[in-house]
Design an enzyme around this catalytic site. Structure first.
Site, mmCIF file in Angstrom:
data_model
loop_
_atom_site.group_PDB
_atom_site.id
_atom_site.type_symbol
_atom_site.label_atom_id
_atom_site.label_comp_id
_atom_site.label_asym_id
_atom_site.label_seq_id
_atom_site.Cartn_x
_atom_site.Cartn_y
_atom_site.Cartn_z
ATOM 1 C CE LYS A 147 -4.323 1.818 2.490
ATOM 2 N NZ LYS A 147 -4.618 1.531 3.981
ATOM 3 C CB SER A 189 -8.430 2.743 3.268
ATOM 4 O OG SER A 189 -7.155 2.272 3.809
ATOM 5 C CB SER A 213 -8.240 0.017 5.251
ATOM 6 O OG SER A 213 -9.074 1.189 5.744
HETATM 7 N N1 GLN Z 1 -13.697 3.579 6.226
HETATM 8 C C1 GLN Z 1 -12.661 4.510 7.663
HETATM 9 C C2 GLN Z 1 -12.268 5.251 7.820
HETATM 10 O O1 GLN Z 1 -12.714 6.435 6.792
HETATM 11 C C3 GLN Z 1 -11.322 2.737 8.077
HETATM 12 C C4 GLN Z 1 -10.061 3.568 7.118
HETATM 13 C C5 GLN Z 1 -8.881 2.335 7.535
HETATM 14 O O2 GLN Z 1 -9.374 1.289 8.003
HETATM 15 N N2 GLN Z 1 -7.631 2.537 7.405
HETATM 16 O O3 GLN Z 1 -11.610 5.542 8.782
#
Ligand code: GLN
Length: 494
Positions: free
Chosen positions: A80, A155, A179
């Site tokens: 990532k 994400s 994510s």
């Molecule tokens: N969807 C969650 C957020 O926007 C989780 C994001 C993540 O795990 N990085 O914070």
């Protein structure tokens, strides 16, 4: 044997490693096959921000003598784009870092390389890991390879999509509130959010430091356990790294031990939760049935406080994000837009460099932390979090593993109209593991209405080994149909 890109796309880490050991193909064959897959699919999927073609080829060429002590020797892996990679652009999915080349490797990256892996690209992601759809990247949305009209989840959108279409054998992602697990689930992969502190956060772009963990997205359960065992471990450069990270049971040796005698908890009310898709609830039931049929003891449990999770998580996330992102001032990192004075330069740099969701979180977090509001918001959320952790840990006196949904809804159509609140509510089942620091694993149990779906398993701290045993039994009892893209020949584009 020569390796076609399509054959590469079906390989697991273990199979690829065995093929190298037998001399069926070379690391260069693997790297070139991965590149051919990217050539074929990147235009439509957009899973990778930076391809590492030249360096990956060179690394593969130097790997002439197989080193059996390196478990990932010669295997192409994508990480990532919030994981620091020495001498390779690391954007965190943001414009503000569109010229940022880190001078060092994150600990997890260094561990992959030390294990012999070849870095073949940096995966697309929602900006600073804020999001759950992959649409909030400054480098364009990623599509779901199972259905390109849909989101891959986020994400870690690109990490999931690139493994799903076969541009890499595995990927690393990060998980702050779901994510890794949610995109893994939307793309038919295995995704782990390890116990907080089991994997080093050193060199990982921070979203909410008390919630963030790095984990793996893979095609098989065994591959996932293999990768976790490699990236885990105490790291003195991460002050929140756990001493127990070195003494926790490794995962790969027990993956095939089965679930006989394991006590598995299910809270049936999560399957009837408001807005819960009956199809996805059915996938969780299937996971429960598989465990029962294989000798696990199924127990009804009540998952506490679930209704309060989203509110508490987002307050904590906003507050930590707003402080973490203060460092992007155009002076120390990334893009600087000079605009006369200091204030003007900050405004111009941050105003143009950050996307809307990032700005929303900075503003909300700064507000919630400000004098007079701190107690009402941050402190209250921190207390709810403490209660969550207490109550969840109590559950593990009676059960070894809890099964629940990964998300209430399947991946939506790209650019479908949605509200911020709807998006946040979609994290309801994944964020408890982050609030409580507990390990959690998402795994598929089949394809329903054309899309993969599965379940999430949680366990007591440092008991990822139990999660893998459950997921492995599910895998052995699931026949995943061939994904649509496996039928297309990359040599023969449409
Ligand atoms: N969807 C969650 C957020 O926007 C989780 C994001 C993540 O795990 N990085 O914070």
């Amino acid at each position: 044997m020569t390796l076609t890109p399509q054959q590469f796309a079906a390989l697991t880490l273990e199979e690829a490693s065995a093929g190298l050991a037998r001399g069926d193909f070379t690391p260069l064959d693997l790297v070139q096959a991965a590149q051919a897959r990217m050539d074929r699919f990147e235009a439509s999927i957009n899973a990778v921000i930076t391809r590492n073609d030249e360096d990956a080829r060179q690394a593969a060429e130097t790997k002439t003598e197989r080193d059996p002590s390196q478990p990932l020797w010669g295997l192409p892996i994508t990480v990532k784009d919030n994981i620091m990679t020495r001498h390779l652009l690391t954007t965190c999915g943001s414009r503000i870092l569109d010229n940022f080349i880190p001078p060092y490797d994150a600990t997890v990256m260094a561990k992959l390389l030390a294990a012999g892996a070849i870095l073949n690209g940096k995966a697309n992601m929602d900006e600073f890991a804020m999001g759950a759809s992959g649409e909030k990247s400054a480098y364009g949305a990623t599509c779901n390879p199972w259905d390109t009209s849909r989101v891959p989840g986020g994400s870690s959108s690109g990490s999931a999509a690139v493994v799903a279409y076969g541009g890499a054998l595995a990927a690393l992602g990060t998980d702050t509130g779901g994510s890794i697990r949610q995109p893994a689930n939307f793309c038919g992969l295995i995704g782990i959010k390890p116990t907080y502190g089991r994997v080093s956060r050193y060199g990982v772009g921070a979203l909410a430091s008390s919630l963030d963990q790095v984990g793996a997205l893979t095609r098989t359960v065994r591959d996932n356990a293999l990768l976790l065992d490699i990236i885990a471990g105490h790291d003195h450069r991460d002050s929140t790294s756990a001493a127990q990270a070195d003494s926790a049971p490794p995962c790969l040796p027990t993956v095939d031990d089965g679930v006989k005698g394991l006590r598995i908890g299910i809270d049936r009310s999560t399957l009837r939760y408001e807005g819960m898709s009956p199809v996805l609830a059915g996938a969780v039931k299937r996971a429960v049935d598989i465990c029962r049929d294989n000798g696990a003891e199924i127990k009804e449990v009540t998952i506490p406080l679930i209704d309060y999770g989203v509110a508490a998580y987002y307050i904590i996330n906003f507050c930590e994000a707003s402080t973490n992102l203060a460092r992007y001032d155009g002076v120390r990192y990334g893009k600087r837009r000079d605009a006369g004075g200091l204030r003007e330069t900050y405004c111009e740099t941050r105003g143009k460099g950050f996307g809307d969701e990032v700005k929303r979180r900075i503003m909300m977090g700064s507000y919630a932390l400000s004098k007079g509001y701190y107690d009402a918001y941050y402190l209250k959320a921190a207390r709810v979090r403490g209660l969550f952790a207490q109550e969840f840990r109590k559950l593990f006196a009676d059960v070894d593993v809890i099964l629940m949904p990964v998300s209430p809804q399947p991946p939506r159509k790209l650019s479908a109209p949605t509200t911020v609140l709807e998006d946040y509510l979609g994290d309801i089942f994944t964020l408890p593991a982050n609030l409580t620091a507990l390990p959690s694993l998402a795994f598929p149990v089949g394809v329903f209405e054309g899309l993969p779906a599965g379940a999430q398993a949680m366990a007591a701290p440092f008991r990822e080994d139990l999660l893998y045993r459950v997921a492995r039994v599910a895998e052995q009892n699931t026949r995943m149909p061939d994904a649509p893209w496996t039928k297309e020949s990359p040599e023969d584009p449409k």
